[in-house]
Design an enzyme around this catalytic site. Sequence first.
Site, mmCIF file in Angstrom:
data_model
loop_
_atom_site.group_PDB
_atom_site.id
_atom_site.type_symbol
_atom_site.label_atom_id
_atom_site.label_comp_id
_atom_site.label_asym_id
_atom_site.label_seq_id
_atom_site.Cartn_x
_atom_site.Cartn_y
_atom_site.Cartn_z
ATOM 1 N N ASN A 101 20.436 -5.309 13.006
ATOM 2 C CA ASN A 101 19.760 -6.603 13.021
ATOM 3 C C ASN A 101 18.722 -6.613 14.135
ATOM 4 O O ASN A 101 17.635 -6.101 13.953
ATOM 5 C CB ASN A 101 20.712 -7.785 13.138
ATOM 6 C CG ASN A 101 20.028 -9.083 12.750
ATOM 7 O OD1 ASN A 101 19.128 -9.081 11.919
ATOM 8 N ND2 ASN A 101 20.437 -10.191 13.333
ATOM 9 N N GLY B 204 12.358 -6.504 9.101
ATOM 10 C CA GLY B 204 12.670 -7.883 8.766
ATOM 11 C C GLY B 204 12.010 -8.267 7.453
ATOM 12 O O GLY B 204 11.958 -7.463 6.516
ATOM 13 N N SER C 247 19.754 -10.101 3.108
ATOM 14 C CA SER C 247 18.915 -9.150 3.829
ATOM 15 C C SER C 247 17.581 -8.997 3.120
ATOM 16 O O SER C 247 17.382 -9.482 2.010
ATOM 17 C CB SER C 247 19.609 -7.787 3.933
ATOM 18 O OG SER C 247 19.364 -7.008 2.779
ATOM 19 N N SER C 248 16.662 -8.287 3.774
ATOM 20 C CA SER C 248 15.363 -7.971 3.181
ATOM 21 C C SER C 248 15.238 -6.494 2.837
ATOM 22 O O SER C 248 14.169 -6.037 2.444
ATOM 23 C CB SER C 248 14.230 -8.352 4.150
ATOM 24 O OG SER C 248 14.239 -9.716 4.426
ATOM 25 N N ASP D 270 22.082 -13.406 10.691
ATOM 26 C CA ASP D 270 21.492 -13.382 9.356
ATOM 27 C C ASP D 270 22.096 -14.436 8.446
ATOM 28 O O ASP D 270 21.597 -14.685 7.350
ATOM 29 C CB ASP D 270 21.661 -12.000 8.714
ATOM 30 C CG ASP D 270 20.499 -11.079 9.056
ATOM 31 O OD1 ASP D 270 19.552 -11.553 9.704
ATOM 32 O OD2 ASP D 270 20.535 -9.905 8.671
ATOM 33 N N THR E 286 20.856 -1.356 9.198
ATOM 34 C CA THR E 286 20.381 -2.185 10.307
ATOM 35 C C THR E 286 21.490 -2.586 11.265
ATOM 36 O O THR E 286 22.652 -2.687 10.896
ATOM 37 C CB THR E 286 19.717 -3.463 9.762
ATOM 38 O OG1 THR E 286 19.129 -4.187 10.843
ATOM 39 C CG2 THR E 286 20.716 -4.363 9.058
ATOM 40 N N THR F 261 15.495 -2.068 12.170
ATOM 41 C CA THR F 261 16.250 -1.426 11.113
ATOM 42 C C THR F 261 15.730 0.004 11.017
ATOM 43 O O THR F 261 14.826 0.379 11.747
ATOM 44 C CB THR F 261 16.007 -2.229 9.805
ATOM 45 O OG1 THR F 261 16.317 -3.593 10.066
ATOM 46 C CG2 THR F 261 16.850 -1.750 8.650
#
Length: 575
Positions: free
Chosen positions: A406, A479, A457-458, A427, A404, A386
């Site tokens: 991913n 991540g 998402s993070s 995801d 991102t 990302t």
Amino acid sequence: MMSTQKSSLVPLFVLLAATLLLAPGARAQTAAAPGNHPEVPKSWPHQAVRAPHSMVATDEELGSQAGVETLKRGGNAVDAAVAVAFALAVVEPAAGKATRDMYIGKDGKLEEEASVIGYKSVAVPGTVAGLTLALKAFGSMKLADVMAPAIRLAQNGFPISKRLAHEFEEEHAALQRFAVSRRIFLNDGKMFQPGDTLRQPELAATLKRIATNGAAEFYSGETARALVDDMSRLGGLITLEDLAKYQPKIREVLRAKYDSNGHAWEVLTSPPPSSGGVAIIEALNMLQNVPLKGWDDVESVHMVAEVMRRVFADRAAYLADPDYSNVPVAGLTDPCYAREVSTTIDPQRASSSKVIKAGNPHICGVAAGNATVPQTLVSLGEGPHTTHFSIVDAAGNAVASTYTLNDSYGSHATSSAGFLLNDEMDDFTTQPGVPNALFGLMQSDANAIAPGHRPLSSMTPTILLRDGKLSFVTGSPGGPKIISATLLSVINWMRLGMEPQAAINATRFHHQWLPDRILIESTFPDGLESALNARGHATRRVGHMGIVNAIAIDPATGDRLGAADPRHDGAAVGY
């Protein structure tokens, strides 16, 4: 996620989180050998870049320069953010009718590659729509003007760095499987060398069409038709209807207040479907009354790791797309709940993640429910590929942006319109009860594949105010380690009073509940690792964690202090 303030008299603070589409890939984070290391290598900068007016901090110097160019032409922080995002889409490689069982074969087993490689792994891209919405709502310049640097870089090309040449070599096996990717990024098999020029004429043409026609070009114009033609020929899912229906969303930021070192602090951070903001606030709430001495102190590392363990247990059980799931944000971020969870921490001994489970979040004055808490994990969102950038302009407007593809180089498939495609479908929950391909984690039904849903998402773009004034802009890729890297940068600035560059250089660590271990950077002192082991923590050394590009404000002078992450040769540029 953006604040709703829009006034020349009131600074604007914008948090952007999106799925990236227009990029050749994402950086790779390489491991380093364990052992005794100084906390800050001599080659790393020890001081932030200081400038009186504006500052841009990104992963790539060309991206930072595009932002500063826009600011010098009279643009504000949002104008610069859109310019940076499109420019990074050119220079920074490495960053359908879907059904819930689409990746399960006839034998009932998960087809592991299907959700991460090729056209079937591609979700509807959102970045173009999100950037143009931000520009329309809060910017001051025309789209064509802010996209000019990106178009120039794509059309004229830019020198390939040693790192980029290495990444092309590293991703060779997957990129060569797709004709357009092979031609653009592998030089038709001849392979690029450092110093060669990478030109991307198809991408330049696409960017020009978007600059002229806006987001409609990408979602219903020539670019959309080219993308859908690729999809229909090569096994993808996205249709013209899918693209036309996509709408970006403006969501209210999460806010939390703290007192530290004699100052009143306010944290502004991202709401669901990003899990990062909820996790950051829950962690800061739990640490509110915990004395922290720094990351050479075993008690401080132990307490933060135990907090991370519990935050990630809650994240796994409760976080999902709020448009389709009931996410108990108020309870998870309430100080009363944090105090209750904190009582389960032994200050001297490590807990066991076999015993620690998600709690029952509730707000002060409301009893916790007795409902059964789901204990399966949801996807932790995004690979380490990302990107995050931070911007502050002369008026005090600020942008924290994370987006991102991913996995590294996304799906590795490149559209005939010149841009690499994401692999965001991984995801989602690809198969309940089976680990997802990128992270090896169990996932819950709350994050199941369904049309119109956004995957969890993070991403954690975050802005701090000190005594009501802008103080710190931060965020990271990585991540699940996004949350830890961002949290540590906030603690370093707000609680430990570190100088900005020291706050970014400082060694990092991460605990995500499962697997039950602390990940530590290679710079982590051996003696401190042994002390954690003696308390019952399992540890594992890795290379670098996260790439935090932050900007602080000098409270005495108002200068912008750009602290780019040396872990990726980041660049802070100001004037």
